[in-house]
Motif scaffolding. Structure first.
Motif, PDB file in Angstrom:
ATOM      1  N   GLN A 295      -4.066  27.092  23.757  1.00 16.20           N
ATOM      2  CA  GLN A 295      -4.025  25.805  23.102  1.00 16.20           C
ATOM      3  C   GLN A 295      -5.104  24.894  23.689  1.00 16.20           C
ATOM      4  O   GLN A 295      -5.532  25.070  24.832  1.00 16.20           O
TER       5      GLN A 295
ATOM      6  N   THR B  35     -14.066  28.068  20.901  1.00 15.63           N
ATOM      7  CA  THR B  35     -13.716  29.358  20.321  1.00 15.63           C
ATOM      8  C   THR B  35     -14.971  30.173  20.036  1.00 15.63           C
ATOM      9  O   THR B  35     -15.880  29.700  19.350  1.00 15.63           O
TER      10      THR B  35
ATOM     11  N   GLY C 121      -8.611  35.405  25.479  1.00 14.46           N
ATOM     12  CA  GLY C 121      -7.297  35.314  24.873  1.00 14.46           C
ATOM     13  C   GLY C 121      -7.194  34.126  23.958  1.00 14.46           C
ATOM     14  O   GLY C 121      -8.188  33.466  23.665  1.00 14.46           O
ATOM     15  N   SER C 122      -5.980  33.861  23.506  1.00 13.37           N
ATOM     16  CA  SER C 122      -5.694  32.736  22.623  1.00 13.37           C
ATOM     17  C   SER C 122      -4.912  31.691  23.386  1.00 13.37           C
ATOM     18  O   SER C 122      -3.872  32.011  23.974  1.00 13.37           O
TER      19      SER C 122
ATOM     20  N   GLN D 195     -13.140  37.850  23.416  1.00 14.20           N
ATOM     21  CA  GLN D 195     -12.832  36.764  22.470  1.00 14.20           C
ATOM     22  C   GLN D 195     -12.010  35.678  23.137  1.00 14.20           C
ATOM     23  O   GLN D 195     -11.001  35.965  23.804  1.00 14.20           O
TER      24      GLN D 195
ATOM     25  N   THR E  16     -10.084  32.180  21.865  1.00 13.56           N
ATOM     26  CA  THR E  16      -9.666  31.402  20.707  1.00 13.56           C
ATOM     27  C   THR E  16      -8.852  30.216  21.192  1.00 13.56           C
ATOM     28  O   THR E  16      -7.866  30.388  21.913  1.00 13.56           O
ATOM     29  N   VAL E  17      -9.281  29.020  20.818  1.00  9.79           N
ATOM     30  CA  VAL E  17      -8.606  27.800  21.231  1.00  9.79           C
ATOM     31  C   VAL E  17      -8.073  27.103  19.989  1.00  9.79           C
ATOM     32  O   VAL E  17      -8.826  26.723  19.098  1.00  9.79           O
ATOM     33  N   SER E  18      -6.764  26.910  19.950  1.00  6.49           N
ATOM     34  CA  SER E  18      -6.120  26.272  18.818  1.00  6.49           C
ATOM     35  C   SER E  18      -5.842  24.811  19.114  1.00  6.49           C
ATOM     36  O   SER E  18      -5.520  24.450  20.251  1.00  6.49           O
TER      37      SER E  18
END
Length: 126
Positions: A13, A89, A10-11, A121, A123-125
């Motif tokens: 922080q 990511t 997932g996405s 996937q 995703t690290v923001s």
């Protein structure tokens, strides 16, 4: 034949946690070396973490040591990822290998593994 299916991506922080799962619908993970690899866009697939053939040893890439934890039971393998960073990511793949490397050696090369999942996937923001 070993079918592997990853889930849990997932996405998130930076600083968050995720747990990836890998389920096998074939033989159990007993007597398999199993591992997680990841591949970032435009990069080679790289080793993340592995559990030895009988599950008695684990090994981690330096980049994730102290933040990620790998474990498994007969039908599922997990990757607990804490303190995530943007550089984590990637698409994460689980893999399994039935050859007996013994418990003193944990294979870390992707060519040493036969069975692969389709990937999930992460995703690290920042």
């Amino acid at each position: 034949q070993v079918l592997l299916v990853e889930s849990g991506g997932g996405s998130v922080q930076a600083g968050d946690s995720l747990m990836l799962s890998c389920a096998t619908s074939g033989p159990t993970f007993t007597n398999y070396a199993t591992a997680w690899f990841r591949q970032s866009l435009g990069m080679e697939r790289e080793f993340v973490a592995a559990i030895s053939w009988r599950g008695r040893s684990t090994y981690y890439a330096d980049s994730v040591k102290g933040r990620f934890t790998i474990n498994r039971n007969n039908y599922n393998m997990y990757l607990q990822m804490n303190s995530l960073k943007p550089e984590d990511t990637a698409v994460y793949y689980c893999t399994a290998e039935p050859r007996n490397f013994g418990d003193s050696r944990v294979p870390t090369g992707q060519l040493e593994y036969t069975y692969w999942g389709q990937g999930t996937q992460v995703t690290v923001s920042s």
